[in-house]
Every structure is written in C-alpha cells, then in structure tokens.
Design an enzyme around this catalytic site. Structure first.
Site, PDB file in Angstrom:
ATOM      1  N   CYS A  50       0.465  -1.103  -0.011  1.00 23.68           N
ATOM      2  CA  CYS A  50      -0.019  -0.341  -0.126  1.00 23.68           C
ATOM      3  C   CYS A  50       1.146   1.214   0.117  1.00 23.68           C
ATOM      4  O   CYS A  50       0.317   2.406  -0.192  1.00 23.68           O
ATOM      5  CB  CYS A  50      -1.113   0.109   1.169  1.00 23.68           C
ATOM      6  N   HIS A  99      19.227   1.214  -0.826  1.00 22.97           N
ATOM      7  CA  HIS A  99      17.794   1.388  -0.706  1.00 22.97           C
ATOM      8  C   HIS A  99      17.149  -0.190  -0.362  1.00 22.97           C
ATOM      9  O   HIS A  99      16.100   0.280   0.366  1.00 22.97           O
ATOM     10  CB  HIS A  99      17.514   1.659  -2.055  1.00 22.97           C
TER      11      HIS A  99
END
Length: 434
Positions: A50, A99
C-alpha cells in the site's frame, strides 16, 4: 551486471498514484515475466504494497534498463510516462543495494521499525522464485536483505517501543501492571480507536474484554468480535469495578466519569489499581480522577507524548541500523564483484591448462626414448610454469574483486586472452550462489 531499483513510495507519490501502479498479489506471474522479457533485463522481483511499488532487476545497461522499467510501469498500467515520471526514483549499484537494505529493515517505512514490510518483500520474492524470474544475483541479494533486516532488529531497539496512540496505551498498561494475562479491559465507546486499542490489548494477552456504548447493538457487535461481554451504557458504574483497564472514546461533550464515581469503584475493588485511558476529544474522564488513590489516568496528550518520545528513541536506533547497513553493503559488494572476477579466473586457468595439455600431448607423442618417470616430470614442469605465469594476473583480478575497478580488469583479461563463458564458469557461479 548491475542491480537497479525503479519505483515510487509514500514519500514520492500520493495514494491516488500508488493505487494506479499497484500490482495484484494474486496475479504476479504476468508482470514478472513481462519485466524479464525486456531486452535489457535479466532478473526481476516486483514489490507492491500500500505504501510502495518497486521493481528490483539486474542489467548490463544501467541507463537503458532503468528507462525500460520506467516505461514498463507506465505502459502496463496505462498511465502516461509524463504523469508517472515525477513520482519515480531509480537507483543502481551501491545506491540500489542501500535502498533495498533500508526498505527491508523498515528504515524507509512510514513508521520506522514497523515489521510488515519484511514479510511483504519475502512474499514478493517468493513469487519471483516461483515463476523463475529471479536468478543468482537477486536470489543472493534478497536473502542478504532479509539477513540485514534480521540483524537490525536483533542488534537495535528500532521496533521495541510503541509509535501509535493505541499501542502506547498497551505499553503504559504493561508498565503499570506488568503481566496483562489476568486483566480485564472495558471499552467505553465502540469506535475505531477503541477497537484498534482492544486488538492490541488482546494481542498482548488480556484475559477479558467488556464493551459499553450508548447504542447497545454496536456494543454487542464489538463484544462478539472480541469474544467479550456487552454492557448497557446505563449499567456502566455497576460494572466498572470489574475492569482493571478502562479505555474511553465517546462523542460526549462533557465528562462521563468523575472522581466520585471512581472513588466508589476503588473501594469496591479494595484499592486494587485501575488504569484509565481517555482518548476522546473532548475528554470523557475528569482529569481529577488521577488524584484518586491507586488510579492512573492518561489522556490523548499523555499518549502522544509517549509516542513522540518513542519516535525519538527509534530515530536514535535508526542511526545504529544505518551503520549495520554500511557494513553489510561492503560485504555484499565483495560478493557481487566476485561474480565477475571468479568466472574470469576459472576461464583463464582453463584456457592455459588446455594449451598446456595440448602442447604436452604433442611433445609426448613424438618422444621415443622418454625415461620411465619422464611424463610425470614434464606434467609437473608444465603445471609449475602455468601457475607462475598466471599468478600475477590472478592476484590482480582478486584484488579488484575487493573494491577496485573490476569491470576494467575483467574486460581487459577476457579480451586479451579471448575468454568465453563456459561450463566451468557456470559451475563456479552456482557454487558462489550456494
């Protein structure tokens, strides 16, 4: 071969944009296969939650690979590239590794330290493994990310303190009572905040749940959900003494629980402690209740203060986590550099050994009066010569695999000796993956 990351997250895109580029978790085969069929891409994993959509991939053409994946995201979801581009980020090499390690360790999450993202990445990797779109590099890369996340959670306290109001209430209750397994929670109100807090209390082992609400049917529904007991609102003060923890969140415009009410309840409880949590605005519980002996009252400001303090603590722990990630990046870079170096060393040895064996075979076939141990001695001699010739270039290649310009050395050696990828190299790659 380089690792690239292309994606967007809650930091770069609104919910509206994130919804448009989300992938269905039950239909991952099609997009995964589509990514690895792109000319520049060899391996791919798609992470879709989400709060983020990211594609992890490998390529030998960094600029071309990143551009192609960006175009894929736009085309697959029928969004114009101009609309999507401002929300996308792209990383390669060390930045890509950092990352993903940070994402897996929940350092890039909306709530730093939340545990869900690691499970979501594992699920995403599971789809890639099932549909065979991940290979040697991404397999090792994602497993490394999982171990980094585990190390961060083990060696830091990044997830040890509550950073939501509802969970902060549970944390405070545990400080007051210690063990919650013999405690009963009373919910005054049946709204979303009460429901969420009740779930946290149940997950932390409370014995029972009671629910009261001005609309009794709503109280019954929520009580049934938690296998608890519904109480009519007019019976609140008859039942209040049964509760150890009272969580109140109604829409009342005045105090519904006052000091005199609580004094009577405490007498009925024979001075056993009670914990009141007032998360209503305006407040449901008179602040003077906190003056009653053996009563502890926290309101929304108190809970938010706890959350703010805990967020600061997580920020400090995040600094320790970043140091762990720095260390792990170096280790992974060494491995990925060896993916280029080791096969080249294997191919170089194979090439020299093949030449040595061919030339030795020619010599032996024409040598008529060879001594009994002559073949064995010539074998040893030629092996020694090859080893001495190969020692300097192999030492240089190994050194570049520990942090130098690996690509320049590897390309030069392969060009100078006309080395081709062979079975021996593939075997060595497999061993590296293990």
């Amino acid at each position: 071969m380089e690792i690239i990351v292309v994606g967007l997250s809650h930091k770069t895109a609104s919910v509206d944009i994130r919804e448009k580029v989300a992938f269905s978790p039950t239909q991952m085969e099609k997009p995964l296969r589509a990514v690895v069929e792109l000319p520049e891409i060899t391996e791919a994993v798609i992470v879709s939650t989400c709060n983020r959509v990211e594609i992890y991939a490998t390529t030998r053409d960094i600029a071309g690979g990143m551009a192609r994946v960006k175009r894929f995201l736009a085309d697959y979801h029928t969004i114009s590239a101009d609309t999507l581009e401002p929300h996308l980020y792209a990383h390669h090499g060390e930045a890509a590794i950092r990352h993903v390690f940070r994402v897996a360790a929940s350092l890039d999450s909306m709530v730093v330290g939340e545990p869900q993202i690691l499970g979501q990445i594992k699920t995403s990797y599971g789809y890639a493994a099932e549909f065979k779109t991940s290979g040697i590099i991404l397999n090792r890369f994602l497993h490394k990310a999982f171990s980094v996340a585990k190390r961060v959670r083990t060696e830091t306290k990044i997830a040890s303190s509550a950073v939501s109001v509802s969970f902060a209430a549970v944390e405070l209750a545990r400080k007051i009572f210690g063990e919650l397994s013999d405690k009963t929670v009373l919910l005054v109100g049946a709204g979303e905040m009460c429901e969420l807090a009740a779930k946290h209390f149940i997950n932390n082992g409370v014995r029972g749940v009671m629910v009261t609400n001005r609309t009794f049917e709503r109280a019954e529904r929520l009580a049934e959900e938690f296998e608890g007991k519904a109480i009519r609102f007019e019976d609140l003060f008859d039942q209040l003494h049964k509760a150890d923890i009272v969580l109140s969140s109604t829409g009342a415009t005045h105090f519904i629980i006052k000091p005199k009410d609580v004094e009577e309840v405490i007498r009925r409880r024979k001075l056993k402690p009670m914990f009141f949590i007032d998360i209503a605005v305006p407040r449901d519980i008179d602040p003077k209740v906190n003056d009653v002996e053996n009563v502890y009252l926290y309101d929304m400001d108190d809970l938010q203060g706890v959350v703010a303090s805990n967020l600061q603590q997580r920020a400090e722990e995040a600094k320790k986590a970043e140091a762990i990630i720095d260390e792990e990046i170096g280790q992974f870079y060494k491995w990925i550099s060896n993916l280029e170096v080791t096969p080249t060393i294997v191919a170089l040895r194979s090439k020299f050994d093949e030449i040595r064996k061919n030339e030795l075979e020619k010599t032996l076939s024409t040598w008529k009066d060879l001594p009994p141990d002559g073949e064995k001695r010539l074998e040893a001699l030629t092996n020694a010569i090859v080893n001495k010739l190969l020692h300097p270039p192999i030492a240089a290649l190994k050194k570049t695999g520990q942090g130098g310009r690996t690509d320049l050395y590897v390309d030069a050696v392969r060009a100078l000796f006309d080395l081709q990828t062979g079975a021996a190299e593939e075997t060595e790659l497999g061993e590296l993956e293990e």
